[in-house]
Design an enzyme around this catalytic site. Sequence first.
Site, mmCIF file in Angstrom:
data_model
loop_
_atom_site.group_PDB
_atom_site.id
_atom_site.type_symbol
_atom_site.label_atom_id
_atom_site.label_comp_id
_atom_site.label_asym_id
_atom_site.label_seq_id
_atom_site.Cartn_x
_atom_site.Cartn_y
_atom_site.Cartn_z
ATOM 1 C CE1 TYR A 138 -3.703 2.598 1.006
ATOM 2 C CE2 TYR A 138 -1.844 3.626 2.125
ATOM 3 C CZ TYR A 138 -3.129 3.695 1.617
ATOM 4 O OH TYR A 138 -3.837 4.864 1.720
ATOM 5 C CD GLU A 142 -5.793 4.763 -1.137
ATOM 6 O OE1 GLU A 142 -5.845 5.083 0.057
ATOM 7 O OE2 GLU A 142 -6.775 4.298 -1.769
#
Length: 375
Positions: free
Chosen positions: A106, A188
């Site tokens: 992530y 993101e």
Amino acid sequence: MTSLSMRLLEYQGKELFDQYGIRIPRSHLANSLSEAKEGAKKLGYPFVLKSQLTVGGRGKAGAILKCRTEAELEPKFSELVHKEVKGELPRGILLEEMADIKKELYLSLFLNRSKRCYSLIASAEGGVEIESTGNKVVVDVPIEGISPQVAEDTAGRLGLAGNAAVAFVDLATKLSKMAGEKEAELAEINPVAILGDGSMLALDAKVIIDDNAMFRHPELKKYEHVSELEKQAEENGFSLVELDGNVAIIGNGAGLVMSTLDLVSDAGGKAGTFLDFGGRATTETIYEALTVISKIKRVQAILVNLFGGIVRTDLVAQAILDAYKNNIIAVPVFARISGAESEKARQMLNGSKAKLYPTVEEAIQAAVAAVGKGN
């Protein structure tokens, strides 16, 4: 203060990634079955079908499907085209090649307004909600971008070595550069795929641009989207911005509505609309505003913060009464009304389904509590 933001769709975010040298999978955007068939020929089977939405949670909602054969394409494409996620229908379906993933990470950068810098968040666990992950690295990054040393240190803290560490430094540097230059509030990638050779691939993209910065970025205007409800609002003389929460906010004056958004957020709620009917509101325009809000399925409560000056508050009260009488709205209304004709407005609404409060803070607390209880 809360700002209105432009949320890019996944394929749009990936277009930006590609411009900055961030590696993305081969893909094809389809708005019809014929376009999907064309994309399938280019990509080859198997591939993934991904609904293009601004809301999160599409994976859990079944809006991402694997397509292994030609026979699966039509039924799965049709299923996704008609599948709503949190009240939103897709704006296209992205066909994307499958990757041979060895591990997932992530990675994100978000604008940390309190510190006046970006904060980088990274985790060795990808494809999960970062809030639920305990094992994550958080690093403050200056607006001008992440330094190679900080990127290398972060790679080490994630347990990366060799080619994977080099690839992570390259990816973090490019993502930081993109976020800063495009004035993104959030950039993101979840998940980042680590391939067999240690290289990295952005399997998803979530990019949010601050609307206040859009005048400096004409190249991003092509990504702006005005919904049918927002067009309807404009035609009727008021401003509407759809948000992803469940509390619709109505007021007169952009500043008043914006500050109300902040207060709702501080109280633990999420705004579902920004609706400003300005200073020329009539019973008819306010009735129309409530009609528009009634079409947003995720809205569970309506918060009215009204200060009557040019606008007569009794006209607003009459519109609320008419909307309930004609079954236009079914959700509860929580209102703080003050200013011109406010006493008359309160008398009109007394005993109705609308709940009145002396302060906006009390109205907000009640609205957020009601939504939290599912009322």
